[in-house]
Write a protein that holds these residues in place. Structure first.
Motif, PDB file in Angstrom:
ATOM      1  N   ILE A   1       0.850  -1.205   0.000  1.00 13.17           N
ATOM      2  CA  ILE A   1       0.000   0.000   0.000  1.00 13.17           C
ATOM      3  C   ILE A   1       0.884   1.253   0.000  1.00 13.17           C
ATOM      4  CG2 ILE A   1      -1.651   1.344   1.382  1.00 13.17           C
ATOM      5  CD1 ILE A   1      -2.703  -1.403   2.446  1.00 13.17           C
ATOM      6  N   LEU A   2       1.939   1.214   0.787  1.00 10.22           N
ATOM      7  CA  LEU A   2       2.833   2.386   0.846  1.00 10.22           C
ATOM      8  C   LEU A   2       3.601   2.551  -0.466  1.00 10.22           C
ATOM      9  CD1 LEU A   2       4.056   2.147   4.550  1.00 10.22           C
ATOM     10  CD2 LEU A   2       2.106   3.402   3.599  1.00 10.22           C
TER      11      LEU A   2
ATOM     12  N   GLU B   1       2.328   1.823  -3.427  1.00  9.17           N
ATOM     13  CA  GLU B   1       1.347   2.459  -4.317  1.00  9.17           C
ATOM     14  C   GLU B   1       1.227   3.947  -3.992  1.00  9.17           C
ATOM     15  OE1 GLU B   1      -0.047   1.687  -6.978  1.00  9.17           O
ATOM     16  OE2 GLU B   1      -1.050  -0.246  -6.968  1.00  9.17           O
ATOM     17  N   LEU B   2       1.216   4.241  -2.699  1.00  8.58           N
ATOM     18  CA  LEU B   2       1.104   5.647  -2.279  1.00  8.58           C
ATOM     19  C   LEU B   2       2.297   6.452  -2.792  1.00  8.58           C
ATOM     20  CD1 LEU B   2       0.082   8.042  -0.598  1.00  8.58           C
ATOM     21  CD2 LEU B   2       1.056   6.957   1.439  1.00  8.58           C
ATOM     22  N   LEU B   3       3.480   5.903  -2.623  1.00  8.32           N
ATOM     23  CA  LEU B   3       4.666   6.638  -3.069  1.00  8.32           C
ATOM     24  C   LEU B   3       4.638   6.830  -4.587  1.00  8.32           C
ATOM     25  CD1 LEU B   3       7.288   7.933  -2.101  1.00  8.32           C
ATOM     26  CD2 LEU B   3       8.442   5.772  -2.595  1.00  8.32           C
ATOM     27  N   SER B   4       4.233   5.786  -5.291  1.00 10.80           N
ATOM     28  CA  SER B   4       4.142   5.891  -6.754  1.00 10.80           C
ATOM     29  C   SER B   4       3.170   6.998  -7.151  1.00 10.80           C
ATOM     30  CB  SER B   4       3.697   4.536  -7.326  1.00 10.80           C
ATOM     31  OG  SER B   4       3.346   4.655  -8.676  1.00 10.80           O
ATOM     32  N   ALA B   5       2.045   7.072  -6.436  1.00 11.61           N
ATOM     33  CA  ALA B   5       1.060   8.116  -6.740  1.00 11.61           C
ATOM     34  C   ALA B   5       1.626   9.499  -6.423  1.00 11.61           C
ATOM     35  CB  ALA B   5      -0.224   7.869  -5.957  1.00 11.61           C
ATOM     36  N   GLY B   6       2.374   9.589  -5.337  1.00 11.94           N
ATOM     37  CA  GLY B   6       2.928  10.882  -4.935  1.00 11.94           C
ATOM     38  C   GLY B   6       4.010  11.383  -5.880  1.00 11.94           C
ATOM     39  N   LEU B   7       4.791  10.461  -6.405  1.00 12.89           N
ATOM     40  CA  LEU B   7       5.838  10.858  -7.356  1.00 12.89           C
ATOM     41  C   LEU B   7       5.232  11.259  -8.695  1.00 12.89           C
ATOM     42  CD1 LEU B   7       8.517   8.082  -6.674  1.00 12.89           C
ATOM     43  CD2 LEU B   7       8.605  10.471  -5.946  1.00 12.89           C
ATOM     44  N   GLY B   8       4.206  10.530  -9.102  1.00 13.75           N
ATOM     45  CA  GLY B   8       3.502  10.870 -10.339  1.00 13.75           C
ATOM     46  C   GLY B   8       4.391  10.907 -11.569  1.00 13.75           C
ATOM     47  N   VAL B   9       5.331   9.949 -11.657  1.00 15.79           N
ATOM     48  CA  VAL B   9       6.173   9.902 -12.855  1.00 15.79           C
ATOM     49  C   VAL B   9       5.612   8.878 -13.851  1.00 15.79           C
ATOM     50  CG1 VAL B   9       8.239  10.576 -11.579  1.00 15.79           C
ATOM     51  CG2 VAL B   9       7.787   8.138 -11.965  1.00 15.79           C
ATOM     52  N   GLN B  10       6.005   9.051 -15.099  1.00 10.34           N
ATOM     53  CA  GLN B  10       5.617   8.160 -16.187  1.00 10.34           C
ATOM     54  C   GLN B  10       6.843   7.351 -16.597  1.00 10.34           C
ATOM     55  OE1 GLN B  10       3.227   7.104 -17.926  1.00 10.34           O
ATOM     56  NE2 GLN B  10       1.527   8.405 -17.286  1.00 10.34           N
TER      57      GLN B  10
ATOM     58  N   ARG C   1       2.774   3.384 -14.719  1.00 12.77           N
ATOM     59  CA  ARG C   1       3.048   3.819 -13.355  1.00 12.77           C
ATOM     60  C   ARG C   1       4.338   3.187 -12.849  1.00 12.77           C
ATOM     61  NH1 ARG C   1      -1.259   0.919 -12.063  1.00 12.77           N
ATOM     62  NH2 ARG C   1      -0.881   0.910  -9.836  1.00 12.77           N
ATOM     63  N   PHE C   2       4.791   3.690 -11.720  1.00 13.48           N
ATOM     64  CA  PHE C   2       6.024   3.190 -11.087  1.00 13.48           C
ATOM     65  C   PHE C   2       5.623   1.999 -10.188  1.00 13.48           C
ATOM     66  CE2 PHE C   2      10.193   5.114  -9.153  1.00 13.48           C
ATOM     67  CZ  PHE C   2      10.796   3.871  -9.222  1.00 13.48           C
TER      68      PHE C   2
ATOM     69  N   LEU D   1       7.875  -0.160  -7.380  1.00 15.76           N
ATOM     70  CA  LEU D   1       8.087   0.278  -5.996  1.00 15.76           C
ATOM     71  C   LEU D   1       7.395  -0.647  -5.013  1.00 15.76           C
ATOM     72  CD1 LEU D   1       7.676   4.181  -6.077  1.00 15.76           C
ATOM     73  CD2 LEU D   1       9.774   2.906  -5.553  1.00 15.76           C
TER      74      LEU D   1
END
Lengths: 470, 470
Positions: free
Chosen positions: A97-98, A100-109, A352-353, A356
């Motif tokens: 879950i964390l 996924e959260l970090l991936s969403a926060g970074l928002g890189v492609q 998505r990333f 992670l």
């Protein structure tokens, strides 16, 4: 009202509501066992509670959270309940879950190496790790001719394998024929439709008493097709079918695929994870003959959907099939040939990333922790199977190889259907039925992160109670 | 070492590391402007810092966070920098990040209505909202013949549209021909490959001076194909092409599609979002003639990737093409016909609860807040275009219709390539080039959530400095 200069949440508000969301999730997961497993709402119930129109002005997060509790939660089928035994498990865990959260926060492609090198390189690296962790054939490693990539699902993985296989052929598309078993997942046939190959050209080969594909029947069918002027090009085998967890005989199938020069894809969606443990690596015997393979950490390896690990023996066959390079995607790194651009390994362009979460899961649990859960779930399933065998009203449909127990009441389809319906409408557990040999068969899939022996015992007691009452 | 009974993070630890992750993201986003926009690492740099083998025992989250800072961050191309002007924006926002987090924490699968009714019904509801918010044709609403669904990308959306179109035809696949412009996104051609249609049967129609497709050329090409015994079946138009933001003439194209009974797909990936504002709804004029349409809130509507909103005029044509129902997916709700099972609207079987983030974004910002960002970005782009026009060394390649400015130094390809390379290797801003009329052209795409006028001014100054020095 005064004009707002900026509608974004401030950093302080984000922290506040971020903590709140973390707490909400922690509370939800602590209490999910008390909720009905299968949502008990009727069609339309959720929409009836939502406003017809979107808001003109922004609303507070407090209002949003109120609606999550009051509107969303009753409409959930709670996959993370320890009493969820339907379909296959869908793994989540705190580190995932964390991630996924970090991936969403970074928002890189991660479509190109250059658009975030860490996104590509971590993915390649972790997928190489998994080759070692599952003791997969070495040619699936990026240092060899192959490599791994995260796909959203086994459906997409088998589709890109199919497309790569199709691109190796020179025959007219109408002459191409492919093979899988009658027990293969529906996504194999769906991939066929998408790839433009008539489903008449997909041969569903008969299975043996364990619902595994019969190599002799396959070989005979291939010979007939060749004699009819057709071109066999693709064979999809399964390690752990959906209905009964059957494990197709990869060594025999691989030999046939080699003999006829057919692309050999192996789908280990749920069961592949078992190979984390040396004692279960026999499920992959023969995998060295495969051209492509996938398994889903998002099922049985505590990783959030979507995370299918897809491997190919020869990455150039994949990229030749899926690479199209317009001017605006050209860049120095890609042109150097020194990097992987994962957009050429999948259907979408963007990505998505996702590595992670997989990295976090592997690092948090370690190989040891992941093996613990595989062993635990298989032990619970084997114990459940013993209870079934020792109750004269019930029978096993097959001996469970791993963590899925297929069984039925001997009293026929109606009583089995009654058991499923009663269980699910009780909200206490959720399991589903399938058909094996035309008979309604119950599937007890054991693999949720928090399922304990007590949950399995309670499920069995409930099943027996319903059987008693009917 | 003592044996661990349970390798999961405790609820308390999850809260602790959850807060830490939230704080890490808040800090990252507060400081992202200071980081190089384009990662400055060399191929292999990231992998060289990662251990060759996965850990046998689990590691602490403190170690993981250390590696994020030291290994991952230098390998990021920072899409959320206000100085990111490459490709298209990839939107994120605080409410969207929290929506992704909640979706990960719930860990439900939305493949069938029954597997989490709220996941399906919220998605249908929010996609209906967006029909009103963008004033899209009403037949895209679920209460009419159509409906909307979230796809991972415009690539997948155009692929499922293509498959649905192909399934409406009876001609041999080798006789099917489709049409798009020379400027269409590479995913259209990629979808063709996946769907098994020879790229020889994809006609790239010439464009006018604004790089929009020429209806007369299209009509002529269709007539020629019909005369040659081929079957036109699919036309993909673009609202805002990738290279130059060209807007194809939908009314004329739609009329041609109707005349020849061709499936008409419209890709509004980035630019569709502009229709949130009444003054930009002209971009969708003629959309009432489309059979399918998509736009990406994950580009320009502050929503995390992946979130493509895909609409069809007639949902039955989609589900007929993509539905396969094995025994283990049958359930009472699906058989009642009263519910949507979104697995039949997409390629994969599984699906995340993606509508949460979209719902959060719409509710947090309100229509007003979302309109604010569209207007702001377009105003900044128009201002940038004025600076280009007023500098005699530069020229606009086209008049920018919205928020993408295509321009070039008049000194030829080499100087333009030098400008791009110098900008990107400086790390100060990131933009990319394309080719228009065979000429290297710079693309200034303005749409990141935190881009302010100062960022655009600095970018222009930097461009001028490099031009001065060369």
């Amino acid at each position: 009202m005064e004009e707002k200069p900026n509608y974004h949440m401030s950093s302080a508000e984000f922290r506040q509501w971020g903590y709140k969301t973390i707490d909400w999730i922690a509370d939800y997961l602590e209490n999910v066992e008390k909720l009905p497993v299968l949502s008990q709402v009727e069609p339309g119930d959720i929409r009836a509670k939502l406003p017809n129109s979107p808001p003109q002005q922004g609303e507070s997060f407090a209002e949003i959270f109120k609606d999550i509790d009051e509107i969303i939660v009753p409409g959930l089928t709670n996959w993370q309940s320890p009493n969820f035994f339907a379909f296959f498990p869908t793994g989540i865990s705190a580190p995932s879950i964390l991630g996924e959260l970090l991936s969403a926060g970074l928002g890189v492609q991660g479509m190109l190496w250059a658009t975030s090198p860490a996104c590509t390189e971590l993915e390649t690296h972790v997928l190489d790790w998994l080759v070692d962790m599952l003791e997969l054939p070495l040619h699936f490693k990026s240092s060899e001719t192959g490599g791994g990539v995260i796909q959203d699902s086994a459906s997409s993985a088998s589709l890109v394998a199919l497309v790569a296989a199709r691109e190796q052929t020179t025959a007219d598309i109408s002459k191409l024929v492919a093979y899988t078993s009658t027990q293969a997942h529906s996504s194999i046939e769906k991939g066929f439709k998408i790839a433009g190959i008539s489903s008449e050209n997909l041969r569903l080969i008969e299975v043996d008493g364990n619902y595994a594909i019969c190599p002799d029947a396959l070989q005979q069918c291939i010979e007939q097709d060749i004699a009819a002027g057709l071109t066999p090009f693709y064979l999809a085998a399964t390690v752990g079918t959906t209905s009964s967890n059957a494990i197709d005989p990869l060594p025999e199938l691989g030999a046939i695929a080699q003999k006829y020069n057919i692309w050999f894809h192996v789908d280990g969606a749920m069961s592949g994870t078992a190979a984390l443990c040396p004692e279960y690596r026999w499920i992959h015997q023969g995998l060295e003959l495969a051209d492509s393979y996938c398994f889903n950490p998002h099922k049985w390896m505590l990783t959030n959907f979507d995370c299918t690990c897809f491997y190919v023996r020869d990455r150039s066959k994949l990229t030749q099939s899926l690479s199209i390079v317009p001017e605006y995607l050209k860049n120095q790194a890609s042109e150097s040939g020194a990097v992987i651009d994962y957009r050429d390994w999948q259907i979408p362009l963007g990505r998505r990333f996702r590595s992670l979460k997989l990295w976090f899961v592997i690092r948090h649990y370690g190989i040891e922790g992941l093996q613990h859960y595989v062993r635990k779930h298989i032990a619970l399933a084997q114990e459940f199977a013993e209870w079934v065998k020792s109750d004269s009203r019930f029978e096993l449909a097959v001996n469970p190889p791993l963590n899925l127990v297929c069984f039925r009441h001997k009293g026929g389809d109606r009583i089995n259907q009654t058991i499923v319906n009663s269980l699910n409408s009780s909200g206490k557990i959720y399991l589903i039925s399938t058909k094996l040999d035309q008979k309604v068969t119950l599937r007890m899939s054991i693999g949720q992160a928090t399922t304990e022996k007590l949950n399995v015992q309670q499920a069995w007691e409930l099943i027996c109670q319903i059987a008693d009452a009917n």
